[in-house]
Enzyme design. Structure first.
Site, mmCIF file in Angstrom:
data_model
loop_
_atom_site.group_PDB
_atom_site.id
_atom_site.type_symbol
_atom_site.label_atom_id
_atom_site.label_comp_id
_atom_site.label_asym_id
_atom_site.label_seq_id
_atom_site.Cartn_x
_atom_site.Cartn_y
_atom_site.Cartn_z
ATOM 1 N N LYS A 170 0.691 -1.211 -0.022
ATOM 2 C CA LYS A 170 -0.103 0.056 -0.008
ATOM 3 C C LYS A 170 0.834 1.373 -0.051
ATOM 4 O O LYS A 170 0.578 2.264 -0.753
ATOM 5 C CB LYS A 170 -1.009 -0.134 1.346
ATOM 6 C CG LYS A 170 -1.878 1.091 1.200
ATOM 7 C CD LYS A 170 -2.807 0.947 2.252
ATOM 8 C CE LYS A 170 -3.920 -0.373 1.964
ATOM 9 N NZ LYS A 170 -4.376 -0.878 2.924
ATOM 10 N N ARG A 210 -3.574 2.644 8.363
ATOM 11 C CA ARG A 210 -3.610 1.219 7.386
ATOM 12 C C ARG A 210 -2.567 0.378 7.563
ATOM 13 O O ARG A 210 -1.200 1.208 7.367
ATOM 14 C CB ARG A 210 -4.325 1.439 6.067
ATOM 15 C CG ARG A 210 -5.474 2.155 5.690
ATOM 16 C CD ARG A 210 -5.659 2.227 4.319
ATOM 17 N NE ARG A 210 -6.709 3.410 4.254
ATOM 18 C CZ ARG A 210 -7.858 3.009 3.857
ATOM 19 N NH1 ARG A 210 -8.220 1.855 3.409
ATOM 20 N NH2 ARG A 210 -8.807 4.013 3.456
ATOM 21 N N GLY A 242 -7.874 -8.162 4.077
ATOM 22 C CA GLY A 242 -8.636 -8.382 5.296
ATOM 23 C C GLY A 242 -8.094 -9.000 6.696
ATOM 24 O O GLY A 242 -8.622 -9.177 7.720
ATOM 25 N N MET A 257 -5.399 -8.042 8.395
ATOM 26 C CA MET A 257 -4.695 -7.027 9.509
ATOM 27 C C MET A 257 -5.746 -5.995 9.818
ATOM 28 O O MET A 257 -6.760 -5.844 9.039
ATOM 29 C CB MET A 257 -3.381 -6.477 9.122
ATOM 30 C CG MET A 257 -2.390 -7.701 9.378
ATOM 31 S SD MET A 257 -0.679 -7.275 8.716
ATOM 32 C CE MET A 257 -0.779 -7.039 7.096
ATOM 33 N N ARG A 270 -2.757 -1.717 -6.545
ATOM 34 C CA ARG A 270 -1.828 -2.734 -6.262
ATOM 35 C C ARG A 270 -2.048 -3.874 -7.734
ATOM 36 O O ARG A 270 -3.028 -3.491 -8.283
ATOM 37 C CB ARG A 270 -2.118 -3.678 -5.207
ATOM 38 C CG ARG A 270 -3.509 -4.097 -5.040
ATOM 39 C CD ARG A 270 -3.805 -4.890 -3.555
ATOM 40 N NE ARG A 270 -5.204 -4.996 -3.590
ATOM 41 C CZ ARG A 270 -5.850 -5.231 -2.355
ATOM 42 N NH1 ARG A 270 -5.367 -4.997 -1.350
ATOM 43 N NH2 ARG A 270 -6.984 -5.524 -2.254
ATOM 44 N N HIS A 293 -5.851 -37.240 2.010
ATOM 45 C CA HIS A 293 -5.620 -38.466 0.991
ATOM 46 C C HIS A 293 -6.363 -37.839 -0.170
ATOM 47 O O HIS A 293 -5.865 -37.863 -1.165
ATOM 48 C CB HIS A 293 -6.081 -39.484 1.464
ATOM 49 C CG HIS A 293 -5.949 -40.894 0.418
ATOM 50 N ND1 HIS A 293 -6.994 -41.135 -0.216
ATOM 51 C CD2 HIS A 293 -4.884 -41.529 0.135
ATOM 52 C CE1 HIS A 293 -6.440 -42.249 -0.927
ATOM 53 N NE2 HIS A 293 -5.364 -42.339 -0.695
ATOM 54 N N SER A 333 15.782 -42.370 -11.453
ATOM 55 C CA SER A 333 14.543 -41.452 -11.291
ATOM 56 C C SER A 333 14.112 -41.551 -9.768
ATOM 57 O O SER A 333 13.880 -42.597 -9.135
ATOM 58 C CB SER A 333 13.635 -42.116 -12.204
ATOM 59 O OG SER A 333 12.517 -41.148 -12.269
ATOM 60 N N GLY A 371 11.758 -41.615 -6.828
ATOM 61 C CA GLY A 371 10.370 -41.765 -6.557
ATOM 62 C C GLY A 371 10.026 -40.959 -5.344
ATOM 63 O O GLY A 371 10.489 -41.781 -4.167
ATOM 64 N N ASN A 397 7.381 -40.141 -3.899
ATOM 65 C CA ASN A 397 6.304 -40.668 -3.045
ATOM 66 C C ASN A 397 6.783 -41.595 -1.808
ATOM 67 O O ASN A 397 6.610 -41.326 -0.790
ATOM 68 C CB ASN A 397 5.446 -41.152 -3.876
ATOM 69 C CG ASN A 397 4.817 -40.321 -5.215
ATOM 70 O OD1 ASN A 397 4.944 -39.132 -5.048
ATOM 71 N ND2 ASN A 397 4.106 -40.930 -5.982
ATOM 72 N N CYS A 414 9.983 -38.941 -10.798
ATOM 73 C CA CYS A 414 8.611 -39.207 -11.050
ATOM 74 C C CYS A 414 7.768 -39.399 -10.148
ATOM 75 O O CYS A 414 6.765 -39.674 -10.352
ATOM 76 C CB CYS A 414 8.847 -40.568 -12.012
ATOM 77 S SG CYS A 414 9.332 -42.042 -10.945
ATOM 78 N N TYR A 424 15.297 -33.890 -15.770
ATOM 79 C CA TYR A 424 13.926 -33.734 -16.029
ATOM 80 C C TYR A 424 13.015 -34.160 -14.877
ATOM 81 O O TYR A 424 13.555 -34.634 -13.908
ATOM 82 C CB TYR A 424 13.758 -34.587 -17.087
ATOM 83 C CG TYR A 424 13.491 -36.274 -16.909
ATOM 84 C CD1 TYR A 424 12.501 -36.655 -16.582
ATOM 85 C CD2 TYR A 424 14.655 -36.759 -17.002
ATOM 86 C CE1 TYR A 424 12.387 -37.969 -16.054
ATOM 87 C CE2 TYR A 424 14.620 -38.196 -16.811
ATOM 88 C CZ TYR A 424 13.560 -38.924 -16.092
ATOM 89 O OH TYR A 424 13.679 -40.035 -16.034
HETATM 90 C C1 PEP Z 1 7.198 -42.990 -5.919
HETATM 91 O O1 PEP Z 1 7.516 -43.940 -5.015
HETATM 92 O O2 PEP Z 1 7.700 -41.695 -5.936
HETATM 93 C C2 PEP Z 1 6.935 -43.496 -7.253
HETATM 94 C C3 PEP Z 1 6.569 -42.663 -8.306
HETATM 95 O O3 PEP Z 1 6.338 -44.489 -7.364
HETATM 96 P P1 PEP Z 1 4.799 -45.272 -6.730
HETATM 97 O O4 PEP Z 1 3.900 -43.739 -6.393
HETATM 98 O O5 PEP Z 1 4.161 -46.039 -7.861
HETATM 99 O O6 PEP Z 1 5.198 -45.880 -5.422
#
Ligand code: PEP
Ligand code: MG
Length: 906
Positions: A25, A93, A102, A104, A342, A464, A788, A790, A792, A855, A875
């Site tokens: 501001k 202000r 909104g 503060m 702004r 989830h 790669s 993983g 997850n 991945c 990548y």
């Molecule tokens: C991972 O574990 O990141 C992965 C890509 O494999 P998944 O999700 O199939 O376990």
């Protein structure tokens, strides 16, 4: 050291200092003043003071500077603080570096005392003066003196009732004077003191309170959600009041220099005659349009001079800020004043349109256009949409069942299914389904996949359901708390409405609304052009803007972008969205189709190797067909195919009905199926007999898969294609595992290659998804063509709990500060990110050219992508619908590294 900056009468001490110092501001006011735009005079106290106050410092250090700024302000405004004849009133202000709407506090009409209110009355009438005093008492009482606001509201209601009036506008000057008297009384009772009657005391009280509001709970939560650092602090701007409530030649309003919904280059906004700013926000009166629309009510028609001035301001501001601006203005007795400017918030549609238009207008260059669009905004452009009119009508008809958190943008409608099995069964009959659950768990995946939309009544943005829906690109609403799921009666209910399983509902994942009945949806325009081909590219302005942004992004990114795709259709979508290859093809997903799962179960239940091979032989041609389809889509782009990953129990039936059916189909006893399911079951985090371990104990499975891949590749080559398969071994934790399976892959590949009599180039690499693999990367890499990550599994194992637990305790963890944020929603640098960095570095120590990708889910997460760019990955790979997001995020990561500013409109 200067910490207070004056602005007024065309001169701004803080011009050019920017938001870091003056807050959004304060910076806007300084710049507008310097441009010669009419801005009421004032001064801004810089953000660093807030940090000091947060650390417990007093305001004494800035007193002299504020005092001299006040003298200057009195001079510029030609009014005096506390002067009963000609009183100066100010607003106080907040204004942080990035806007926190909104969150503060703000105080208006400060400087009104028992004496000055008389002076104001003499100049502007009793009614006006008492109304200002009333507003001031309420705001100051609430924010500074901490008197509950509802007590003031009660006093006002009582007076209205006694006078028999319903609208504020019908209160007379005497009525307002009575309200003021009562408000003063409330303050006395509540605080034990009279309301401060010295304007300087009022001012310091207000400055302190506005600084302190940086630390209120709302503001803290907002910062956490928007990743705004706690130590930025807010600035405080003190500015002479101008009044939009001085009769019919006065007004207050807000405007956007372009349409914030569509991005169209037209003035957009609304105003209220004879009103103060808060009246517009409060929504008690219907605001009027700015542009002439034939109603005779617009600003253009009713106050043409002020409108023309506003148009000039619009042009100057866009030239100066080179971005769409969101303005607040006040007209006092026909004279226009700007109170704020702004960068305006905008939809994804507007973001791409404005960025590309501004390049064409010469306001910005392509690089800046890329920095202007938030990657997540592109998701909106791909989501299906409801017909707006039809939805409004449904709401009017009382069909709104409830609201939840919008977790997956887009529109979906379908028949209600209360279990995943029902969802799968109903979808199997070709019916669109909305899966409604209290919360979801991994057992619901098939149902979630089959559903057009997902609705949960519990859980937050990291539950989830939300996480999985985002990955799948499903429309999703979570935590719709007013809705209950009644499994006994097979229905869902809210206060006054209910719907049974099988009834139609419609969910808007962009707004969180849940409506009973069927609303029509259609694919987004971009999808209709890109994937369906039902709209010609030249007929879609949105698509044109979308493609231009992505082309500019591609020219500026270093990271490659691939997609996770398991079917030829996913591969096709990925390619059309610009994926440069497939980073993960999860072969097990090919097993689930009704026809195949029988053979898969037969394979699992086989007693002898010969039986198992016989079952595998049935699966082979099906997998080969899938691979061939994918190679056809991807041409010579690399395709990373992961050999079987999950534990085998996942393929066995879980409920009695399916177990019985399977037993009959396969001619075995149900006990046998039960016993085998139990023996194979793994619990989270699943580390045991799966992935490469399974490959080692049951080599025939991988042999079959490798054969399918190479037979498909050979077939593709015979069609004149140049497939580029990369075989990926999952869950490796030790070099020995990888080496053993590499040999298996090579032996199997060689056989097929010899049979085919063709040269088929290929690579063999591994996923790095258990922490040990990241640490032992310099051993694993020795004989490995690519890594790669993983992320997850890596996240799950680093934290020691799984995504399935997220809905239960993670929100509590975050709220209580045990964790700074959801580790699954974005990659944190000091946990999983660190392992990615270590794994990459150690792998390249022994193999400098090692190709490294990612991945896991984080491959489509913009903040994680910035990190991957930084640690030198080659990548990222993400779900097909997130490919555009990743392309843009990768470009922005490159630009950020070059220190080109990123958007401040987020
Ligand atoms: C991972 O574990 O990141 C992965 C890509 O494999 P998944 O999700 O199939 O376990
Ligand atoms: Mg994994």
């Amino acid at each position: 050291m200067k910490r207070v900056y004056s602005f007024g009468n065309g001169v701004a001490e803080g011009a050019g200092l920017g938001k870091e110092t003056l807050g959004g501001k304060g910076a806007g006011l300084a710049e507008m003043t310097a441009l010669g735009i009419p801005v009421p005079p004032g001064f801004t106290i810089e953000t660093s003071v807030c940090a000091d106050v947060s650390r417990g410092a007093s305001l004494d250090g800035i007193r002299p500077e504020v005092e001299s700024a006040l003298v200057k302000l009195e001079h510029d405004a030609d009014k005096h603080f506390g002067d009963p004849e000609n009183p100066l009133l100010v607003s106080v202000r907040s204004g942080a570096r990035s806007s926190m709407p909104g969150m503060m506090d703000t105080i208006l009409n400060l400087g009104l005392t028992s004496r000055t209110v008389k002076g104001l009355a003499a100049r502007s009438g009793d009614r006006f003066a008492f109304d200002c005093r009333r507003r001031f008492l309420e705001m100051y009482g609430d924010v500074v003196l901490r008197v509950p606001r509802h007590e003031f509201e009660k006093a006002m209601k009582e007076v209205k009732k006694a006078r028999g009036v319903s609208s504020d506008a019908d209160l007379s000057a005497a009525d307002l004077a009575e309200i003021v008297r009562r408000d003063e009384q409330i303050v006395r009772q509540r605080t034990g003191h009279d309301f401060p009657d010295d304007p300087r005391e009022q001012l310091w009280g207000a400055i302190g309170a506005v600084f302190r509001s940086w630390e209120n709970e709302r503001a803290k939560t907002y910062r956490k959600l928007h990743h705004i650092p706690d130590d930025w602090g807010t600035a405080v701007s003190v500015q002479a009041m101008v009044f939009g409530n001085r009769g019919e030649t006065s007004a207050t309003g807000v405007a956007f220099t372009r349409d914030p919904a569509s991005g169209e280059r037209k003035f957009y906004g609304e105003f209220l005659p004879n009103a103060q700013g808060e009246d517009v926000v409060a929504g008690l009166r219907t605001p009027r349009p700015l542009n002439a629309d034939g109603s005779g009510l617009s600003l253009e028609e009713t106050m043409p001079r002020a409108y023309a001035d506003l148009q000039l301001v619009r042009e100057r501001l866009e030239k100066r800020f080179r971005d769409m601006q969101d303005l607040e203005f006040t007209i006092e007795e026909d004279k226009l004043y700007l109170l704020q400017t702004r960068n305006g918030k905008r939809t994804g549609f507007a973001a791409v349109r404005i960025a590309t238009d501004m390049v064409d207008e010469g306001l910005i260059d392509a690089e800046e256009a890329v920095a202007r669009v938030e990657p997540e905004q592109l998701v909106q452009l791909l989501a299906p949409i409801f017909d707006g009119k039809e939805k409004d009508a449904a709401v009017k008809q009382g069909r709104l069942l409830g609201k939840g958190l919008p977790a997956g943008p887009g529109a979906a409608c379908g028949r209600i299914a209360l279990t995943a099995e029902r969802a799968v069964a109903m979808a199997g009959k070709g019916e669109p389904v909305v899966l409604v659950r209290e919360e979801t768990s991994p057992e619901d995946i098939a149902g979630m996949h089959a559903a057009a939309g997902i609705l949960t009544t519990r859980g937050g943005a990291t539950s989830h359901a939300a996480v999985v829906a985002r990955g799948m690109g499903r429309t999703c609403i979570v935590g719709a708390g007013e809705i209950t799921v009644d499994h006994a009666h097979k229905e869902i209910r809210s206060k006054s409405l209910k719907a049974a399983e099988g009834d139609w509902i419609s969910i808007d994942g962009t707004t969180g609304e849940v409506l009973i009945g069927k609303l029509s949806t259609r694919p987004s325009e971009v999808l209709q052009v890109t994937i369906e081909g039902t709209i010609k590219p030249e007929d879609s302005a949105v698509h044109r803007a979308f493609t231009r942004i992505l082309e500019w992004a591609d020219a500026r990114r270093r990271l490659g972008v691939r997609a996770n795709a398991d079917t030829p259709n996913d591969a096709r979508i990925a390619r059309l969205f610009g994926a440069e290859g497939i980073g993960l093809c999860r072969t097990e997903h090919m097993f689930f189709e009704a026809r195949r799962i029988v053979a898969v179960r037969e394979m699992i239940l086989a007693e002898t190797l010969a039986e198992r091979r016989a079952a595998l032989a049935k699966i082979l041609p099906m997998q080969r067909e899938d691979f061939l389809g994918i190679f056809r889509e991807m041409g010579d782009r690399p395709v990373t195919i992961r050999l079987l990953d999950p534990p085998l129990h996942e393929f066995l039936p879980h409920d009695d009905d399916t177990m019985q059916k399977t037993a009959t189909e396969l001619g075995v006893s149900i006990e046998k199926i039960r016993e085998r399911t139990h023996a194979l079951k793994e619990t989270n985090p699943m580390l045991g007999h799966r992935g490469c371990r399974l490959g080692i104990t049951n080599p025939e499975i991988y042999e079959m898969q490798v054969r399918a891949i190479f037979e498909a590749a050979a077939a593709a080559m015979r069609e004149g294609l140049h497939p580029n398969p990369e075989i990926m071994i999952p869950l490796v934790g030790a070099r020995g595992e990888f080496e053993r399976l590499r040999v298996l892959v090579e032996d199997s590949a060689k056989k097929v290659i010899a049979e085919a009599g063709l040269e088929i180039p290929y690579k063999v690499g591994t996923m790095i998804e258990v922490p040990r693999a990241a640490l032992r990367a310099n051993r694993i890499a020795l004989n490995c063509d690519f890594f790669s990550f993983g992320t997850n599994d890596l996240t799950q194992m680093t934290y020691g709990y799984s995504r399935d637990d997220v809905g239960t305790f993670l929100p509590v963890y975050i709220a209580e500060g045990i964790l700074p944020e959801d580790p699954f929603s974005s990659l944190d640098q000091y946990g999983v990110g660190e392992l990615v960095a270590i794994g990459t570095r150690r792998g390249r120590e022994v193999k400098p050219k090692l190709k490294v990708g990612i991945c896991g889910e984080h491959g489509g997460d913009p903040r994680s992508i910035e990190f991957f760019n930084h640690v030198g990955l080659d990548y990222v790979s993400c779900s097909p619908f997130r490919v555009p997001v990743a392309r843009l995020a990768a470009a922005r990561a490159s630009l950020a590294e070059k220190n080109v500013g990123t958007s401040s409109t987020a």
